[in-house]
Each structure stands twice: as C-alpha cells, then as structure tokens.
Design a protein around this motif. Sequence first.
Motif, PDB file in Angstrom:
ATOM      1  N   ILE B  38       0.892  -0.649  -0.348  1.00  0.00           N
ATOM      2  CA  ILE B  38       0.316  -0.211  -0.033  1.00  0.00           C
ATOM      3  C   ILE B  38       0.950   0.969   0.016  1.00  0.00           C
ATOM      4  CG2 ILE B  38      -1.367   1.577   1.231  1.00  0.00           C
ATOM      5  CD1 ILE B  38      -2.706  -1.372   2.233  1.00  0.00           C
ATOM      6  N   GLU B 128     -18.562   6.570  -0.416  1.00  0.00           N
ATOM      7  CA  GLU B 128     -17.311   4.805   0.605  1.00  0.00           C
ATOM      8  C   GLU B 128     -17.491   3.636  -0.660  1.00  0.00           C
ATOM      9  OE1 GLU B 128     -18.321   5.716   4.010  1.00  0.00           O
ATOM     10  OE2 GLU B 128     -18.525   2.785   4.559  1.00  0.00           O
ATOM     11  N   HIS B 132     -14.211   0.952  -0.300  1.00  0.00           N
ATOM     12  CA  HIS B 132     -14.727  -0.152  -0.419  1.00  0.00           C
ATOM     13  C   HIS B 132     -13.839  -1.103  -1.642  1.00  0.00           C
ATOM     14  CE1 HIS B 132     -16.586  -0.178   3.459  1.00  0.00           C
ATOM     15  NE2 HIS B 132     -18.323   0.394   2.693  1.00  0.00           N
ATOM     16  N   HIS B 135     -10.342  -0.524  -1.579  1.00  0.00           N
ATOM     17  CA  HIS B 135      -9.540  -1.071  -0.148  1.00  0.00           C
ATOM     18  C   HIS B 135      -9.675  -2.632  -0.200  1.00  0.00           C
ATOM     19  CE1 HIS B 135     -10.438  -3.310   3.766  1.00  0.00           C
ATOM     20  NE2 HIS B 135      -9.559  -2.945   3.721  1.00  0.00           N
ATOM     21  N   THR B 138      -6.719  -4.417  -1.109  1.00  0.00           N
ATOM     22  CA  THR B 138      -5.717  -4.359  -0.894  1.00  0.00           C
ATOM     23  C   THR B 138      -5.550  -5.459  -0.022  1.00  0.00           C
ATOM     24  OG1 THR B 138      -6.771  -3.409   1.419  1.00  0.00           O
ATOM     25  CG2 THR B 138      -5.827  -1.442  -0.677  1.00  0.00           C
ATOM     26  N   THR B 139      -6.631  -6.560  -0.314  1.00  0.00           N
ATOM     27  CA  THR B 139      -6.782  -7.593   0.726  1.00  0.00           C
ATOM     28  C   THR B 139      -6.316  -8.732   0.284  1.00  0.00           C
ATOM     29  OG1 THR B 139      -8.425  -7.926   0.181  1.00  0.00           O
ATOM     30  CG2 THR B 139      -8.586  -5.882   2.147  1.00  0.00           C
ATOM     31  N   SER B 170      -5.143   3.373   0.539  1.00  0.00           N
ATOM     32  CA  SER B 170      -5.576   2.514   0.986  1.00  0.00           C
ATOM     33  C   SER B 170      -6.997   2.060   1.046  1.00  0.00           C
ATOM     34  CB  SER B 170      -4.933   2.449   2.422  1.00  0.00           C
ATOM     35  OG  SER B 170      -5.837   3.567   2.952  1.00  0.00           O
ATOM     36  N   GLY B 171      -7.909   3.050   0.096  1.00  0.00           N
ATOM     37  CA  GLY B 171      -8.844   3.031   0.688  1.00  0.00           C
ATOM     38  C   GLY B 171      -9.544   3.932   1.301  1.00  0.00           C
ATOM     39  N   THR B 172      -8.588   4.291   2.438  1.00  0.00           N
ATOM     40  CA  THR B 172      -9.096   5.565   2.899  1.00  0.00           C
ATOM     41  C   THR B 172      -9.584   6.673   2.557  1.00  0.00           C
ATOM     42  OG1 THR B 172      -7.101   4.348   4.920  1.00  0.00           O
ATOM     43  CG2 THR B 172      -8.643   6.614   4.946  1.00  0.00           C
ATOM     44  N   GLN B 173     -11.547   6.909   3.146  1.00  0.00           N
ATOM     45  CA  GLN B 173     -11.931   7.920   2.127  1.00  0.00           C
ATOM     46  C   GLN B 173     -12.310   8.773   3.550  1.00  0.00           C
ATOM     47  OE1 GLN B 173     -14.705   8.779   2.324  1.00  0.00           O
ATOM     48  NE2 GLN B 173     -16.196   6.877   2.790  1.00  0.00           N
ATOM     49  N   PHE B 174     -12.352  10.244   3.320  1.00  0.00           N
ATOM     50  CA  PHE B 174     -12.768  11.377   4.465  1.00  0.00           C
ATOM     51  C   PHE B 174     -13.439  12.266   2.957  1.00  0.00           C
ATOM     52  CE2 PHE B 174     -11.799   9.648   7.654  1.00  0.00           C
ATOM     53  CZ  PHE B 174     -10.014   9.412   7.920  1.00  0.00           C
TER      54      PHE B 174
END
Lengths: 222, 271
Positions: B38, B128, B132, B135, B138-139, B170-174
């Motif tokens: 990542i 969102e 996802h 994300h 990344t798994t 990384s799939g982090t969202q804000f």
Amino acid sequence: MYQTEYAKKAVESGGLTTVAVRGSDSVCLVTQRKVEDKLVDAASMTRMFKVTPKIGCVVTGLIADGRSLVAQARQEAFNFEYQNGYAIPCSYLARRVADIAQVNTQHAGRRVMAVDMIFCSIDDEAGAQLYHVDPAGHYHGYRATAAGSKFQEAVSLLEKKDTDSMDLETTIQTAIMTLQTTVSADFKPEEIEVAIVQSGSGFSLLEDAEVEEHLTAIAERD
Amino acid sequence: MLPVEWSGEEWTGLDGAPGIVYDLGCNIYSPDGRVFQIEYAAKAVENSGALIGLKCKDGVIIGAEKLMPSRLLMESSGRRVHPVGMHAGIAFTGYAADGRPVVNAARQEVENYHDYYGVDMPPHTLAERLGHYFHAYTTYGGYRPFGLTTMVTSFDEVTQEPFLHMIDPSGTQFRFHGAAAGKSKQAAKTEIEKLNLKALTCAEALKRISLIIHTIREEEKDKPFVLEAGWITADTDWKFQLVPKNLRDEAFEWGKAEFDKMDDDDDDDED
C-alpha cells in the motif's frame, strides 16, 4: 502466527486508544479523535458506526479495514433479521465478525484486517452487552475493555472498577476518565468521540455540549 | 532463491537490509505492522501530476495537472477528470491506466443505484463504495492496490449542496473542504490553507488552482501541462460539468502570468 501479531502492531501504532465500559443498563464507548488536517471535514473522520439502530461499534486501527468490516457487519445484521425475523443479538454479530476476521488468517493470499472492533448494545433478554473482536478473530464479552496503543494501561485501570452497578452517568464518566488518565491528557470535547447505548433508546453519539458537561463533572470531582 | 536470510527473529536481506520479504504482497504485514504494497502504491501517486479539489462558496471544483510528455499528444487525450452520472464527477492522479477501471466501476455503481432506488447516489455513499473498492484490492495477495488517489465530487439531493471526497490507495476516504494529491501535495495544501474557501466562487477558484499548480511545479518546469477541471455549481444547475476549454485556457494563462510576476518579484527582492 506472525501476521496476526503484526496486524495487532498496526492497530497499536495508530497512536489512538479506545475505552469501553458496560454499566448496569448502559454501555459507553470513548475514543480519541485527532484531526490533524485543517482541510478535512472533521465530521467525516469518525470511528463510531451504527451497525443496526440498536448495535453500535467503535473501530480502532486502519480505518479502511474498519469500514470494510463495518459494511460486512451491517450486511450480516440485515441478513440475520431477514432470515430470522428478529434483530441480531450483539453476541451473535460479534461472533460473525470474528468468523470473518478468522477466515483471513487461514486463507493464503488474504490479508488480516488490522482493526479491533468493539460492539455494544442493550439486548432484550440479556441486558447491556459489550463485545471485543481482534484481528486474529478472537472475540469475548467484557464488562470493560480497551483497544489501541495504550490499551494495556487502560485495561489495568478498568480492572479495578466495579462496573456492574454503574448508572449511565457513572459509566460515561468512568470511560472518559480512564481514557484521560491513560493518555495523560485533559480532553476538550472535540478531542474525543463518545457514544452510548442505553435501555429504551438506540446507539447514539453524544453531542459536544453533552461531552463538555461530563468533562466538567470529571474535572470538578478532581 | 530469494536473497534473504532468517535472522532468528525476522527475514532480512543478505546484507541485513530490513523488509525485503514483507513487501511481496498485499497480504503481508511487516513486523512493525506496515503493509508495504500500500505504501508503494502511494509512491506511484506521489510521482504524478497534482490534483486539487476545493469546496467553494457556490460549489465544488476539482482541477488536475495533466502532464504532457510529448507534443505529439492530443490535448484532450489521457483525460483525468470524468463525469460519473449527471450529478457526480471523478478525477484521479497516479498510475493513469488504473483510472479507467475505477471510473467504469463508479459509473456502474451510480447507474445501479439509480435503477434500484430511483434517486441519485448520495455523495457519502459513492465515496464509501469507491473506498471499499480500493480497499478490496489491498486485501488479497494476488492483487495489487490501485496506484491512485481519487477525488470525487457529487451533489447531495437532501442537503442541496455538492461535497468533495478523496480516496487514497489504501481505501481510506474522508470528506474535505480542500484537498490536494500528487507531487508537491504538501506545498499545494499550504497554498490551499491560505485561501478563504467560504468566500471563493468556483470561477475564481479555477484561476487559483491554476496559480497553485504553476507555483508548486519545480523540476518539471520543462514538461508542459494541460489544466483539466470539472465542477458542480449553481451555474451548471448542480450537474457535474467539465470546465469549458476557453475558461480553462484563460485560467491557465492567468495562473502563468501571476506566477511569473511573483517569480520576478522574488528575483527583484534577491537583487
């Protein structure tokens, strides 16, 4: 299993701590909130999630992994209610999320989710519930628990408390006070997220004003 | 054989270099809890053209610095800013080839949502879903993360305003008032923090984005860029619109002129 150990390392290295306390008829989740970027819309940086109207959870660790598990938890909860005709109990939801976490530790090519999830609810039959799921897929019910970088210290403090008879206010203030002592800080309302679930009402986040009241009450007691 | 050895506690390279095995896949954590794949994906973004998003007084605008490695390329090709449905738009920076499946996925999601629910997909849901999606990649050890940071702007029917979200590899969202990604994103963020976003209109913001991009460019002074942008404003009737070429050209020239002026002033000060 090294990968689960390393994943737990990832949770701790996030630098944030979460504390959860189960009282006689309520449960309180408290977690730190650090919004370092001025340009972020702070309301979107939350680690508290409503899984069902009655079950909430707090996520500690990598937020992207956490969001993914929350989405899966919501799916599980919905499927349960659809199949069985009644709302999923917190203990069963925790077990399902733990099963999902466990699968990742056993399948080659999958990555362990670096999140500790703490679920809470008021169960119709069993009363206040608090469950903690870790990256390895372990899950347990607790009277009080903690997660994140300073969880050891928090747990040592919590072990000394008798939480079973605590009312809502005491539960909330015990949780906040434990977090404050553990991270050695004097919180302002914007620096923590506080969520509760109590008999008669669902999972909800406290407003800044309510958090302020509790912080003041704690300060005055000292 | 891999050039690694077991130190008794962890794998290291033959000369003691750390981390050599822990970056082999998304499914591996390093002993200190990092997922190197990542982090490497984030590097792909760091080496790419700037992306700036601003939530202004009258809407949201996203601007992208599209570097043109060759004069033979047509200006309109290699698009970075894309409409997604009528009410949303997406822009990305990083590994450009990864952008296409993401845009396609976003368009599928928006269309499916509308078919199913009859209303436009709300901004937080779109962000969102994209989070996802990123994300998920990344798994698994067999996949690699998207080498992209994506900004999405979308109009919320309930609150009647557009919002800006940013999703990283990384799939982090804000959700953001202002956001920057790509090369020199720190410098861009510093410039954005100087702006009073609540008083800025999108039209003015377009020029400001051009100036910021001109300001933060350094070594690439030789490689030309095209300013791509898209916005959702009252003037576009709250639909996502790719900013027309004439406005973009105007903003480009304005930004260039302003920057040259600032540069000259700096040179004068040095004398």
